[in-house]
Write a protein that holds these residues in place. Structure first.
Motif, mmCIF file in Angstrom:
data_model
loop_
_atom_site.group_PDB
_atom_site.id
_atom_site.type_symbol
_atom_site.label_atom_id
_atom_site.label_comp_id
_atom_site.label_asym_id
_atom_site.label_seq_id
_atom_site.Cartn_x
_atom_site.Cartn_y
_atom_site.Cartn_z
ATOM 1 N N SER A 174 51.084 21.998 44.421
ATOM 2 C CA SER A 174 51.588 21.798 43.070
ATOM 3 C C SER A 174 52.978 21.241 43.007
ATOM 4 C CB SER A 174 51.569 23.134 42.334
ATOM 5 O OG SER A 174 52.367 24.041 43.016
ATOM 6 N N GLY A 219 52.220 34.169 39.355
ATOM 7 C CA GLY A 219 51.292 33.087 39.666
ATOM 8 C C GLY A 219 51.872 32.106 40.661
ATOM 9 N N THR A 225 50.784 31.357 44.593
ATOM 10 C CA THR A 225 50.486 30.031 45.119
ATOM 11 C C THR A 225 51.172 29.806 46.454
ATOM 12 O OG1 THR A 225 50.259 29.154 42.879
ATOM 13 C CG2 THR A 225 50.621 27.561 44.635
ATOM 14 N N ILE A 235 45.066 20.218 35.816
ATOM 15 C CA ILE A 235 45.767 21.495 35.651
ATOM 16 C C ILE A 235 46.985 21.315 34.765
ATOM 17 C CG2 ILE A 235 47.118 23.266 36.857
ATOM 18 C CD1 ILE A 235 45.172 22.882 39.236
ATOM 19 N N PRO A 291 46.696 31.671 32.686
ATOM 20 C CA PRO A 291 46.896 30.778 33.833
ATOM 21 C C PRO A 291 47.319 31.520 35.100
ATOM 22 C CG PRO A 291 47.882 29.836 31.863
ATOM 23 C CD PRO A 291 47.492 31.235 31.517
ATOM 24 N N PHE A 303 44.190 32.950 36.746
ATOM 25 C CA PHE A 303 43.408 31.901 37.384
ATOM 26 C C PHE A 303 44.106 31.378 38.640
ATOM 27 C CE2 PHE A 303 41.520 30.801 32.969
ATOM 28 C CZ PHE A 303 40.693 31.910 33.059
ATOM 29 N N ALA A 304 45.444 31.364 38.607
ATOM 30 C CA ALA A 304 46.188 30.947 39.797
ATOM 31 C C ALA A 304 45.926 31.905 40.954
ATOM 32 C CB ALA A 304 47.680 30.864 39.488
ATOM 33 N N SER A 326 42.569 31.105 42.418
ATOM 34 C CA SER A 326 42.605 29.883 43.221
ATOM 35 C C SER A 326 43.336 30.112 44.543
ATOM 36 C CB SER A 326 43.268 28.741 42.440
ATOM 37 O OG SER A 326 44.646 28.974 42.254
ATOM 38 N N THR A 386 38.795 24.750 41.515
ATOM 39 C CA THR A 386 38.474 26.099 41.030
ATOM 40 C C THR A 386 39.340 26.465 39.833
ATOM 41 O OG1 THR A 386 37.824 26.805 43.266
ATOM 42 C CG2 THR A 386 38.359 28.539 41.676
ATOM 43 N N ASN A 387 40.637 26.164 39.942
ATOM 44 C CA ASN A 387 41.570 26.441 38.844
ATOM 45 C C ASN A 387 41.187 25.652 37.594
ATOM 46 O OD1 ASN A 387 43.757 27.471 37.483
ATOM 47 N ND2 ASN A 387 45.286 26.724 38.928
ATOM 48 N N LEU A 429 40.289 27.260 33.975
ATOM 49 C CA LEU A 429 41.074 26.925 32.785
ATOM 50 C C LEU A 429 40.197 26.283 31.714
ATOM 51 C CD1 LEU A 429 44.243 25.394 34.506
ATOM 52 C CD2 LEU A 429 44.205 27.503 33.160
#
Length: 565
Positions: free
Chosen positions: A22, A279, A283, A406, A422, A425-426, A429, A460-461, A465
């Motif tokens: 990211s 989140g 990551t 994203i 979010p 979901f992070a 992922s 996946t994220n 979302l």
């Protein structure tokens, strides 16, 4: 391992961690919550994207010079340098340009609109003091404990004392980049909230220019070039923070240096930032896992960092820029309960982002070795390094649309004050990425498996979302938008066929180009010129197919230009 093209075994040495999916090795401006002087999505995107393009081009020049000077799998310099560059960036993504910035910018913009500049600037002063204090403390702790930290983040370095020692020293040099970038990111948010996008888009260019100026004289000495590049990172951080400070003051923001205090606004910003911080921190677990895996492959860290530069280009130009322009527009539509405008904003962002992203992804997947070899194979960066980098780039390529999506889908939650969804979901992922990275790496894909895991986690994220927005009725792409996306995909597929065939016929293309250059008195530049020729032809084919399938119309282009003006 899947990395079958092996050099002399004597040159095989362990390598450091991989970049996050990211972020980039250079700063990315935080998204503004509002724009007092902004002129719409297209105008703000154009300003930011144009400056980002300049930065990316300077970044390419920087990386071409650095990879040639430091090499890849041969010697300790490249992997140690990439570790030193990535470590402060890891924390920057969590603190400077992630959670804290995402929470600060809306708070500052809201205060600016409702309570005036004086109160807003007091909030910015307190926030600046808090983030500067936190990052300076973190930097000092990291500096003192770096030898022990390095044993944790790069297990594979333990078998190579020279690589380990160089990585420790270079990372200690670059670590103060963190507080500099925390300050620059916060001040960039102040500028965006005041409708000033030029400096926030331009200040990353300083990093590339300063590093180029430092590394070019040091070519020929791999370790010396690594030291020069690391000191340049620190110098660039100081320069970027200074530029953003000057620009904020020039824009009328009365921000001062102050001792840190937990004022009510700062407490509110911290509380708001916690979900996003969790989140973002989660990551970085993937960076830790991937880093330890790649540290066992000589050059692995460098291959991934080089591939990262190419796949991050569409993310920086498209995803970040549209996300910056989308969030304020979407926030206003949500606040006014204008559902039609919400739908229109999301549809437009989706179509525009994919119209620019899908052809980029198609090119990355259709000719990865052509791209890497033409751009980076020179000096100490060998054909072996280019081949393994190309394997990673292919796996990153199919994830590029997800990385951009994203940036488009997440603002739909942020505009409604929802940072928890979010974050959840992070976390999911992250688990997917970790499982895939470990599984694919040991299944034989090696470094390419790490890149494939990043792409799989990104998709996946996106599914999570998009599914949540659909179920809650917050956003469902219109039939017209889906039709346009299908036509854009068809045009991108046509581009992939053209550049893929051209890549397979590369010797036939390069030969006449080399003859032409020889006639002009130079024996260099044939592969670079051939790459420009192929990408240019592919771009023309895509544009022609986009108009032919009515994925894009002349009337829409004219309308976008008028709106941009």
């Amino acid at each position: 391992m899947a990395d079958k093209r092996k050099p002399d075994p004597a040159s095989m040495e362990p390598a450091p961690p991989v970049p996050s999916a990211s972020g980039t090795s250079e700063p990315v401006a935080p998204p503004p919550a509002s724009s007092r002087k902004g002129g719409g999505m297209m105008r703000n995107s154009a300003i930011f994207s144009g400056l980002t393009l300049v930065s990316r081009l300077a970044g390419f020049a920087r990386d071409i010079v650095i990879t040639a000077a430091l090499g890849g799998s041969v010697g300790p310099a490249a992997d140690a340098y990439n570790t030193a560059l990535n470590f402060p960036n890891l924390f920057r993504r969590i603190f400077a340009e992630g959670a804290f910035a995402a929470a600060f910018v809306p708070a500052y913009a809201r205060t600016l609109e409702t309570e005036g500049a004086e109160v807003a600037d007091k909030v910015a002063t307190d926030a600046l003091a808090a983030v500067a204090f936190a990052t300076v403390v973190l930097t000092v702790v990291a500096q003192l404990t770096m030898p022990w930290l390095m044993t944790v983040i790069n297990v594979g370095f333990l078998d190579d004392p020279a690589r380990f020692k160089l990585a420790v020293i270079l990372t200690q040099i670059t670590m103060p980049y963190l507080p500099c970038m925390a300050i620059a990111a916060l001040l960039s948010g102040v500028l965006n909230a005041r409708g000033r996008f030029i400096v926030s888009g331009a200040y990353p260019i300083l990093l590339n220019l300063i590093m180029l100026a430092a590394v070019i004289p040091a070519r020929g000495d791999q370790v010396g070039a690594a030291y020069a590049a690391s000191w340049a990172v620190l110098a660039a951080g100081v320069s970027q923070a200074g530029l953003c400070w000057w620009a904020a003051r020039k824009a009328g923001a009365n921000i001062r240096l102050a001792l840190p205090t937990l004022s009510p606004p700062v407490k509110a910003i911290i509380i708001t930032a916690i979900p996003a911080a969790v989140g973002n921190s989660a990551t970085q677990i993937n960076v830790f896992i991937s880093g330890n895996l790649s540290s066992f492959v000589a050059g692995g860290r460098t291959w991934l960092a080089t591939a990262d530069r190419l796949y991050q280009l569409p993310l920086g130009l498209v995803g970040v820029a549209i996300g910056i322009a989308l969030l304020p527009r979407l926030s206003r539509a949500v606040a006014s309960q204008d559902h039609q405008q919400q739908q229109a904003s999301m549809d437009e962002a989706l179509i525009l982002s994919m119209a620019l992203t899908l052809p980029a992804a198609a090119a990355l997947m259709a000719m990865p070795y052509f791209l890497i070899d033409a751009l980076f194979t020179r000096g100490a960066f060998l054909a072996f390094d280019a081949a393994n980098t190309a394997d990673a780039l292919f796996q990153f390529g199919w994830g590029v649309p997800a990385f951009v999506l994203i940036r488009i889908l997440a603002p739909a939650f942020f505009a409604r004050g929802d940072t928890r969804t979010p974050m959840k979901f992070a976390l999911v992922s992250v688990a997917v990425n970790a499982a895939l990275a470990i599984g694919l790496f040991f299944a034989g894909l090696g470094i390419a498996g790490i890149a494939a895991a990043v792409s799989g986690a990104a998709w996946t994220n996106v599914l999570l979302l998009g599914g949540a927005l659909w179920r809650r009725g917050l956003y469902r792409p219109s039939v017209a938008a889906l039709s346009r996306l299908a036509r854009i995909a068809a045009a991108a597929a046509g581009l992939a066929v053209i550049v893929g065939v051209a890549a397979s016929l590369r010797p036939m293309i390069e030969a006449p180009v080399a003859d032409l250059l020889a006639a002009l008195g130079t024996a260099h530049g044939a592969k670079e010129a051939a790459l420009l020729l192929v990408t240019g032809a592919g771009g023309l084919v895509y544009v022609a197919l986009a108009f032919a399938t009515r994925a894009v119309t002349v009337a829409e282009v004219r309308g976008l230009i008028r709106r941009g003006r």
